[in-house]
Design a protein around this motif. Structure first.
Motif, PDB file in Angstrom:
ATOM      1  N   TYR A  85      33.458  63.241  27.793  1.00 23.78           N
ATOM      2  CA  TYR A  85      34.869  63.179  27.407  1.00 23.78           C
ATOM      3  C   TYR A  85      34.963  62.247  26.223  1.00 23.78           C
ATOM      4  CZ  TYR A  85      34.113  58.985  30.095  1.00 23.78           C
ATOM      5  OH  TYR A  85      33.586  57.809  30.542  1.00 23.78           O
ATOM      6  N   LEU A  86      36.079  62.329  25.499  1.00 23.13           N
ATOM      7  CA  LEU A  86      36.276  61.452  24.339  1.00 23.13           C
ATOM      8  C   LEU A  86      36.964  60.169  24.830  1.00 23.13           C
ATOM      9  CD1 LEU A  86      36.246  60.937  21.292  1.00 23.13           C
ATOM     10  CD2 LEU A  86      38.399  62.186  21.144  1.00 23.13           C
ATOM     11  N   TYR A  87      36.235  59.061  24.828  1.00 22.12           N
ATOM     12  CA  TYR A  87      36.821  57.807  25.300  1.00 22.12           C
ATOM     13  C   TYR A  87      37.794  57.276  24.244  1.00 22.12           C
ATOM     14  CZ  TYR A  87      37.369  53.145  27.196  1.00 22.12           C
ATOM     15  OH  TYR A  87      37.912  51.992  27.705  1.00 22.12           O
ATOM     16  N   GLN A  88      38.976  56.881  24.707  1.00 23.70           N
ATOM     17  CA  GLN A  88      40.043  56.522  23.768  1.00 23.70           C
ATOM     18  C   GLN A  88      39.978  55.067  23.307  1.00 23.70           C
ATOM     19  OE1 GLN A  88      42.062  58.904  22.728  1.00 23.70           O
ATOM     20  NE2 GLN A  88      41.422  60.476  24.179  1.00 23.70           N
ATOM     21  N   GLY A  89      39.018  54.303  23.793  1.00 26.98           N
ATOM     22  CA  GLY A  89      38.877  52.915  23.322  1.00 26.98           C
ATOM     23  C   GLY A  89      39.790  51.937  24.029  1.00 26.98           C
ATOM     24  N   THR A  90      40.300  52.308  25.210  1.00 25.11           N
ATOM     25  CA  THR A  90      41.261  51.465  25.935  1.00 25.11           C
ATOM     26  C   THR A  90      40.790  50.002  26.078  1.00 25.11           C
ATOM     27  OG1 THR A  90      41.565  53.460  27.248  1.00 25.11           O
ATOM     28  CG2 THR A  90      42.706  51.476  28.027  1.00 25.11           C
ATOM     29  N   CYS A  91      39.522  49.791  26.408  1.00 22.59           N
ATOM     30  CA  CYS A  91      39.031  48.430  26.682  1.00 22.59           C
ATOM     31  C   CYS A  91      38.280  47.816  25.501  1.00 22.59           C
ATOM     32  CB  CYS A  91      38.110  48.443  27.910  1.00 22.59           C
ATOM     33  SG  CYS A  91      38.975  48.877  29.434  1.00 22.59           S
ATOM     34  N   ARG A  92      38.327  48.465  24.352  1.00 26.82           N
ATOM     35  CA  ARG A  92      37.501  48.039  23.208  1.00 26.82           C
ATOM     36  C   ARG A  92      37.843  46.630  22.727  1.00 26.82           C
ATOM     37  NH1 ARG A  92      35.689  49.958  17.369  1.00 26.82           N
ATOM     38  NH2 ARG A  92      33.913  51.107  18.157  1.00 26.82           N
ATOM     39  N   ASN A  93      39.126  46.301  22.741  1.00 25.21           N
ATOM     40  CA  ASN A  93      39.527  45.024  22.130  1.00 25.21           C
ATOM     41  C   ASN A  93      40.204  44.076  23.118  1.00 25.21           C
ATOM     42  OD1 ASN A  93      38.632  45.717  19.470  1.00 25.21           O
ATOM     43  ND2 ASN A  93      40.371  47.153  19.386  1.00 25.21           N
ATOM     44  N   LEU A  94      39.742  44.053  24.372  1.00 20.74           N
ATOM     45  CA  LEU A  94      40.342  43.129  25.345  1.00 20.74           C
ATOM     46  C   LEU A  94      39.975  41.693  24.971  1.00 20.74           C
ATOM     47  CD1 LEU A  94      39.523  44.872  28.772  1.00 20.74           C
ATOM     48  CD2 LEU A  94      41.660  44.984  27.457  1.00 20.74           C
ATOM     49  N   SER A  95      40.903  40.775  25.183  1.00 21.52           N
ATOM     50  CA  SER A  95      40.591  39.359  24.911  1.00 21.52           C
ATOM     51  C   SER A  95      39.643  38.833  25.986  1.00 21.52           C
ATOM     52  CB  SER A  95      41.882  38.539  24.919  1.00 21.52           C
ATOM     53  OG  SER A  95      42.386  38.526  26.236  1.00 21.52           O
ATOM     54  N   ALA A  96      38.972  37.719  25.690  1.00 21.55           N
ATOM     55  CA  ALA A  96      38.048  37.118  26.663  1.00 21.55           C
ATOM     56  C   ALA A  96      38.805  36.769  27.949  1.00 21.55           C
ATOM     57  CB  ALA A  96      37.395  35.879  26.060  1.00 21.55           C
ATOM     58  N   ALA A  97      40.047  36.284  27.802  1.00 18.73           N
ATOM     59  CA  ALA A  97      40.836  35.903  28.982  1.00 18.73           C
ATOM     60  C   ALA A  97      41.136  37.136  29.839  1.00 18.73           C
ATOM     61  CB  ALA A  97      42.135  35.235  28.533  1.00 18.73           C
ATOM     62  N   GLU A  98      41.443  38.237  29.175  1.00 28.53           N
ATOM     63  CA  GLU A  98      41.746  39.478  29.896  1.00 28.53           C
ATOM     64  C   GLU A  98      40.503  40.001  30.629  1.00 28.53           C
ATOM     65  OE1 GLU A  98      44.695  40.533  30.246  1.00 28.53           O
ATOM     66  OE2 GLU A  98      44.282  42.460  31.197  1.00 28.53           O
ATOM     67  N   VAL A  99      39.360  39.895  29.983  1.00 27.86           N
ATOM     68  CA  VAL A  99      38.101  40.332  30.613  1.00 27.86           C
ATOM     69  C   VAL A  99      37.852  39.496  31.870  1.00 27.86           C
ATOM     70  CG1 VAL A  99      35.573  40.395  30.347  1.00 27.86           C
ATOM     71  CG2 VAL A  99      37.044  41.259  28.500  1.00 27.86           C
ATOM     72  N   THR A 100      38.040  38.182  31.764  1.00 31.12           N
ATOM     73  CA  THR A 100      37.827  37.305  32.927  1.00 31.12           C
ATOM     74  C   THR A 100      38.790  37.679  34.048  1.00 31.12           C
ATOM     75  OG1 THR A 100      37.297  35.588  31.349  1.00 31.12           O
ATOM     76  CG2 THR A 100      37.641  34.874  33.622  1.00 31.12           C
ATOM     77  N   ARG A 101      40.046  37.897  33.691  1.00 31.70           N
ATOM     78  CA  ARG A 101      41.063  38.213  34.702  1.00 31.70           C
ATOM     79  C   ARG A 101      40.711  39.533  35.417  1.00 31.70           C
ATOM     80  NH1 ARG A 101      45.724  40.791  35.463  1.00 31.70           N
ATOM     81  NH2 ARG A 101      45.638  41.961  33.514  1.00 31.70           N
ATOM     82  N   ARG A 102      40.368  40.554  34.625  1.00 30.24           N
ATOM     83  CA  ARG A 102      40.083  41.860  35.241  1.00 30.24           C
ATOM     84  C   ARG A 102      38.774  41.862  36.018  1.00 30.24           C
ATOM     85  NH1 ARG A 102      42.203  46.754  31.457  1.00 30.24           N
ATOM     86  NH2 ARG A 102      43.934  45.631  30.522  1.00 30.24           N
ATOM     87  N   SER A 103      37.798  41.043  35.563  1.00 31.69           N
ATOM     88  CA  SER A 103      36.492  41.022  36.249  1.00 31.69           C
ATOM     89  C   SER A 103      36.628  40.534  37.682  1.00 31.69           C
ATOM     90  CB  SER A 103      35.507  40.106  35.523  1.00 31.69           C
ATOM     91  OG  SER A 103      35.283  40.571  34.231  1.00 31.69           O
ATOM     92  N   LYS A 104      37.684  39.757  37.957  1.00 34.18           N
ATOM     93  CA  LYS A 104      37.867  39.246  39.318  1.00 34.18           C
ATOM     94  C   LYS A 104      38.233  40.379  40.272  1.00 34.18           C
ATOM     95  CE  LYS A 104      39.020  34.561  38.035  1.00 34.18           C
ATOM     96  NZ  LYS A 104      40.028  34.004  37.150  1.00 34.18           N
ATOM     97  N   ARG A 105      38.850  41.424  39.712  1.00 39.05           N
ATOM     98  CA  ARG A 105      39.304  42.513  40.582  1.00 39.05           C
ATOM     99  C   ARG A 105      38.309  43.653  40.685  1.00 39.05           C
ATOM    100  NH1 ARG A 105      45.289  43.463  38.580  1.00 39.05           N
ATOM    101  NH2 ARG A 105      43.989  43.920  36.825  1.00 39.05           N
ATOM    102  N   ARG A 106      37.499  43.836  39.651  1.00 40.55           N
ATOM    103  CA  ARG A 106      36.697  45.063  39.609  1.00 40.55           C
ATOM    104  C   ARG A 106      35.495  44.830  38.703  1.00 40.55           C
ATOM    105  NH1 ARG A 106      36.812  50.182  36.885  1.00 40.55           N
ATOM    106  NH2 ARG A 106      36.314  51.479  38.654  1.00 40.55           N
ATOM    107  N   ALA A 107      34.335  45.321  39.131  1.00 42.87           N
ATOM    108  CA  ALA A 107      33.140  45.205  38.281  1.00 42.87           C
ATOM    109  C   ALA A 107      33.275  46.198  37.119  1.00 42.87           C
ATOM    110  CB  ALA A 107      31.895  45.515  39.095  1.00 42.87           C
TER     111      ALA A 107
END
Ligand code: GLU
Length: 329
Positions: A126-148
């Motif tokens: 599928y053509l990935y739309q780049g949704t997570c391409r530019n997440l901030s470091a803080a956002e990555v940390t926050r989301r990593s707590k919920r899901r690998a």
């Protein structure tokens, strides 16, 4: 980056089956063509069992696959190697890409991906739309707590020539693909930690010195991703030959679900291996239809030009089945 792996010494090809069930006629066709190409050039053949997915790690299934190859008269020179035992090699390749800032964590769920885009028909890409391409470091940390997260490779923007891959397929001729349009940033590791096929196949082909990749037409478009990865990792690029698919008369692919045409069923019915390989060789334009021929008897008649003249899907119709299965079905 330096080139890794043995330099080319003649043709080095491979069988790379996934042990998710018994081999079907399409797998046999790809394996036969890979074998004939290597043997007609006096080259070396590697057997690699692609058991990355935990569901494909049943060694009994792999052993049956190996036994089917032997029954068909297809031998190999190196292996079997098991991808499930090579995780550290894949991890270190991903670490190199990550150190070069070429990867990012992706938190998209399967249903989010499916909602955003329709998969291409042939290989589920599928053509990935780049949704997570530019997440901030803080956002990555926050989301990593919920899901690998999964890990994606950044591909160049469509206007950047580095992301336009051109190559020539031995059967399908000149190819050109713009990664940003065909697939976008693609997975190198799934969110369950399993290495993605595209990454593993590139690392393995390079480290095993494979310089000729022969496989089904359904993987033609994957080649662009694999060439791009090989370039990033400093590997030699193999040449590619994609062989026609075997399809039912309605053009549906013969899949592993069609059990009556897998090797378990054909062998149980007493069909001779030479009949299977002879009929598949005839479909490739190497010999006349209806004759029995062991792989070793086909080496002299093999050429990629004959395959290239026959690019269309191979239709397994009633006439084909009648020649293959002379007994009542
Ligand atoms: N393991 C894949 C399959 O069985 C083939 C991968 C490849 O040849 O690159 O379909």
């Amino acid at each position: 980056m330096p080139t890794i792996g043995p330099g080319p010494t003649g043709v080095r090809g491979r069988f790379a089956p996934t042990p998710s069930g018994r081999m079907h006629l399409g797998n046999v066709f790809s394996a036969l063509m890979a074998w004939l190409s290597v043997r007609s050039a006096g080259g070396t053949l590697v057997l690699r069992i692609e058991d990355l997915d935990p569901r494909a790690q049943d060694r009994t299934v792999a052993a049956r696959l190996v036994d089917d190859l032997v029954w068909l008269g297809l031998d190999w020179d190196e292996g079997p190697f098991f991808q499930s035992e090579r995780g550290e090699l894949y991890d270190s390749a991903i670490a190199r890409l990550t150190a070069a800032n070429l990867t990012y964590p992706c938190f998209c769920t399967r249903s989010e991906l499916h909602a955003a885009t329709a998969p291409h028909a042939s290989d589920g890409t599928y053509l990935y739309q780049g949704t997570c391409r530019n997440l901030s470091a803080a956002e990555v940390t926050r989301r990593s707590k919920r899901r690998a997260p999964a890990t994606r490779l950044r591909v160049p923007l469509a206007k950047d020539p580095a992301g336009t891959i051109t190559w020539s397929d031995l059967v399908f001729g000149p190819q050109r693909e713009v990664l940003a349009r065909e697939c976008g940033d693609f997975l190198v590791r799934r969110s369950d930690g399993v290495t993605a096929y595209q990454l593993a196949v590139v690392v393995d082909d390079a480290l095993m010195g494979v310089n000729q990749v022969v496989r089904g037409r359904d993987l033609l478009e994957s080649s662009a991703r694999q060439i791009y990865l090989a370039r990033l990792l400093g590997f030699n690029e193999p040449c590619y030959a994609h062989v026609p698919l075997l399809v039912a008369p309605d053009e549906r692919r013969l899949s592993k679900r069609e059990r009556d045409l897998d090797l378990g069923s054909l062998r149980a019915r007493g069909i001779r291996a030479e009949r299977v390989t002879g009929e598949l060789a005839a479909a490739a334009g190497l010999v006349d239809r209806g004759c029995e021929a062991a792989p070793s008897e086909l080496v002299g008649s093999f050429s990629w030009d004959k395959l290239a003249a026959q690019r269309g899907n191979i239709v397994v119709d009633e006439r084909f089945l009648h020649r293959l299965l002379p007994l009542p079905r």
